[in-house]
Design an enzyme around this catalytic site. Structure first.
Site, PDB file in Angstrom:
ATOM      1  N   HIS A  58      29.661  54.543 169.098  1.00 56.65           N
ATOM      2  CA  HIS A  58      29.434  54.599 170.547  1.00 56.65           C
ATOM      3  C   HIS A  58      27.954  54.493 170.914  1.00 56.65           C
ATOM      4  CE1 HIS A  58      28.868  59.050 169.871  1.00 56.65           C
ATOM      5  NE2 HIS A  58      27.967  58.872 170.819  1.00 56.65           N
ATOM      6  N   ASP A  67      34.279  56.314 164.524  1.00 56.60           N
ATOM      7  CA  ASP A  67      33.052  56.278 165.323  1.00 56.60           C
ATOM      8  C   ASP A  67      31.822  56.140 164.433  1.00 56.60           C
ATOM      9  OD1 ASP A  67      31.533  56.159 167.582  1.00 56.60           O
ATOM     10  OD2 ASP A  67      31.635  58.297 168.056  1.00 56.60           O
ATOM     11  N   SER A 102      23.533  61.961 168.990  1.00 59.80           N
ATOM     12  CA  SER A 102      24.625  61.193 168.401  1.00 59.80           C
ATOM     13  C   SER A 102      24.101  60.218 167.354  1.00 59.80           C
ATOM     14  CB  SER A 102      25.381  60.415 169.484  1.00 59.80           C
ATOM     15  OG  SER A 102      26.125  61.273 170.294  1.00 59.80           O
TER      16      SER A 102
END
Length: 469
Positions: free
Chosen positions: A120, A150, A224
Site C-alpha cells: 500500500h 501487503d 508503514s
C-alpha cells in the site's frame, strides 16, 4: 505586647499537651519489624515492580537501533489522481490530473539495494524514490508485489554496497520480548520507538486470513513498510497497520512476520509471483463449544472439519475430527497460527503435522500442494469440488461449485454466480473438476462455442437445464 506573648505561649503549651495526650492514650502501638538478612517475605511488595523497569533500563537498544536506522529508508510515492473539472477542461474535453505525494518506509535487505516495503506504500506509483539515512536519494524500481500479504519488493541502483538488515526468525519470537520499530512517521526520518511483542498470530479481518505480530511500539502514518527488529537488530517484522479511531497510534500496531515477508520476496525474485502452498483442510479454532460437540476436554488447537480431496492432508492420512496441535514443532493453538505458518511455505514443501485423534497423538508428514489442485478455470469461472459435508447437508451426489465468476453472459441471462453448482454439460455428468479438465482438453479452448446444454443447481437448490441454440 506582654499580653500577646503570654497568649502565644499559652497556645503553644496547649498544643504540646494535646499532642502528648493523643500519643500516650489514643494512638495504637505499631511494632517496628526489622527483617534479618536471611528472612524471606511471604508476599511481593509493590515496590519490587520497579524490577521490570530496571530490566528495561539494563537492555541496551543502542546497537540494534544504530544498525537499523541506516538500513531503513524513506519511500516517496508520487501518484496521479483526477482533480476537479475546470471550465476550460469542460470545453476542451480534457481531464486534469493532479500529482499527490505519499510517504512511507522501507527496509534494505541486502547490499545490492533490494528493499522490502508494504504494497500500500507504493500502490499506483507514477514516480517512486527512496532516500537513505545519509540523505542520498535514488529512483526505485518495483520488482514485484503481493497485495494479499501487503508486501512489495523494490530495487535501487547504487555504486556502493548499502547497509542492510538481516532476517530473524519470527516464529521464535515470544510475547513480552522487547522490539524496536524503525521508520519515518509524519516525515520524521530515522525514528526509533521501543515496545514489546503484545500478541502473535493476530487477525484483523475476522476470517483468520491474517497472522500479524502485535506490538505496543509506537507506530504512526509513515511507519508503514518500516522495520520491526529484536534487540539483536534482526528483522522480525514489517510494520504494516495500526488500529485507531484517530488515525494515530493508540497502543496497538501490527507487523507482517519476517518469515512470511521473506518467503514472499524470495518467491518474487525466483518465480516472479508468490507460490502458495496448501495443507488441504477446512476447520477452525477449537473452543469450549466445539470441544463439547467433539467430546474432547481440551480447547487449544485447530479442529479439522473437512479434508480436501487429492490434497496433501488427505494423502498423508489426516481425517475429519482430528485436532492439529503442532506444525514442525511449532505450537498451534488457533487457526491464525496454522495459516501464518503455512503462508511461509511453498508447494511441495514437506511439514510434520501432529494431531490428536481419540486422545492419542499422531504425526503425519504432509506434502503441501498448489491451489490449482482444488480449482479449475472454465468459461471465465473458477470451479471447485464439493466437500463431503456439503453433499450430505444438501443431499447432492455430484457437481462442481462456482467459486468466482467473471462470465457476464451466464450471470446476466441465467443468474449463474458464486454458490451455483454445475452438474452437467452436453449430457455429460460433471462429478468433479477432473471432468471439467477433460472438457477443456477435448475442445481445446473453444469451449463456449461447443456447449449445447448446461445443467446446474441454483442457490435455492433448484435444478435447472438450459439448451443453447
Amino acid at each position: 505586647m506582654k499580653k500577646i506573648l503570654t497568649l502565644v505561649l499559652v497556645s503553644a503549651l496547649g498544643g504540646v499537651f494535646t499532642l502528648g495526650a493523643y500519643k500516650l492514650f489514643l494512638e495504637n502501638d505499631k511494632p517496628v519489624v526489622v527483617a534479618s538478612a536471611d528472612s524471606k517475605p511471604s508476599f511481593l511488595p509493590t515496590a519490587n515492580a520497579n524490577s521490570f523497569l530496571n530490566a528495561a533500563e539494563n537492555t541496551d537498544f543502542s546497537k540494534a537501533a544504530e544498525n537499523t536506522v541506516h538500513a531503513v529508508v524513506h519511500v516517496k510515492n508520487v501518484t496521479l489522481s483526477s482533480g476537479q473539472y475546470s471550465l476550460q477542461d469542460l470545453f476542451s474535453g480534457r481531464s486534469s490530473q493532479r500529482a499527490q505525494l505519499g510517504t512511507g518506509s522501507g527496509v534494505i535487505i541486502n547490499a545490492d539495494g533490494y528493499i522490502i516495503t508494504n504494497n500500500h506504500v507504493i500502490k499506483n506509483a507514477h514516480e517512486l524514490s527512496v532516500t537513505l539515512n545519509n540523505n542520498k536519494t535514488y529512483k526505485a524500481e518495483i520488482i514485484g508485489t503481493d497485495p494479499k500479504t501487503d508486501i512489495a519488493l523494490l530495487k535501487i541502483e547504487s555504486d556502493e554496497d548499502l547497509p542492510y538488515v538481516t532476517f530473524g526468525d519470527s516464529d521464535t519470537t515470544k510475547i513480552g520480548e522487547w522490539v524496536l520499530a524503525v521508520g519515518n512517521p509524519f516525515n520524521l526520518t530515522s525514528t526509533v520507538t521501543a515496545g514489546i511483542i503484545s500478541a502473535k498470530s493476530r487477525d484483523l479481518t475476522g476470517n483468520s486470513s491474517q497472522s500479524f505480530l502485535q506490538t505496543d511500539a509506537a507506530v504512526n502514518p509513515g511507519n508503514s513498510g518500516g522495520a520491526l527488529v529484536n534487540t539483536d537488530g534482526e528483522l522480525i517484522g514489517i510494520n504494516t497497520a495500526i488500529t485507531s479511531q484517530t488515525g494515530s497510534y493508540v497502543g496497538y500496531s501490527f507487523a507482517v512476520p519476517s518469515n512470511i515477508a521473506r518467503k514472499v520476496i524470495e518467491d518474487i525474485m525466483e518465480y516472479g509471483n508468490v507460490q502458495n502452498g496448501v495443507l488441504g483442510i477446512r476447520g477452525g479454532t477449537l473452543n469450549t463449544s466445539v470441544a463439547e460437540e467433539m467430546g474432547v476436554n481440551y480447547t487449544e488447537g485447530v479442529f479439522v472439519s473437512e479434508v480436501t480431496r487429492n490434497s496433501g492432508a488427505e494423502k498423508a492420512g489426516i481425517k475429519s475430527g482430528d485436532v492439529i496441535k503442532k506444525l514442525d514443532n511449532i505450537e498451534i493453538s488457533k487457526f491464525e497460527d496454522l495459516s501464518g505458518y503455512i503462508k511461509a511455505k511453498r508447494p511441495n514443501d514437506i511439514i510434520n503435522v501432529e494431531v490428536l485423534r481419540d486422545n492419542t497423538l499422531k504425526s503425519f508428514m504432509v506434502t503441501l500442494t498448489k491451489t490449482e489442485v482444488f480449482a479449475v478455470n472454465f468459461m471465465k469461472m473458477e470451479l471447485q469440488d464439493l466437500t463431503d459435508t456439503f453433499k450430505e447437508k444438501y443431499d447432492i451426489d455430484y457437481g462442481v461449485m462456482v467459486k468466482n465468476t467473471e462470465n457476464q453472459y451466464l450471470y446476466t441471462n441465467l443468474g449463474i454466480s458464486e454458490g451455483y453448482i454445475i452438474t452437467g454439460i452436453n449430457d455429460m455428468k460433471i462429478k468433479t473438476i477432473d471432468d471439467i479438465s477433460k472438457l477443456k482438453e477435448k475442445y481445446d479452448g473453444d469451449i463456449s462455442e461447443n456447449i449445447k446444454k448446461l445443467e446446474y443447481i441454483n442457490t435455492k437448490k433448484e435444478r435447472k437445464e438450459v439448451i443453447f441454440r
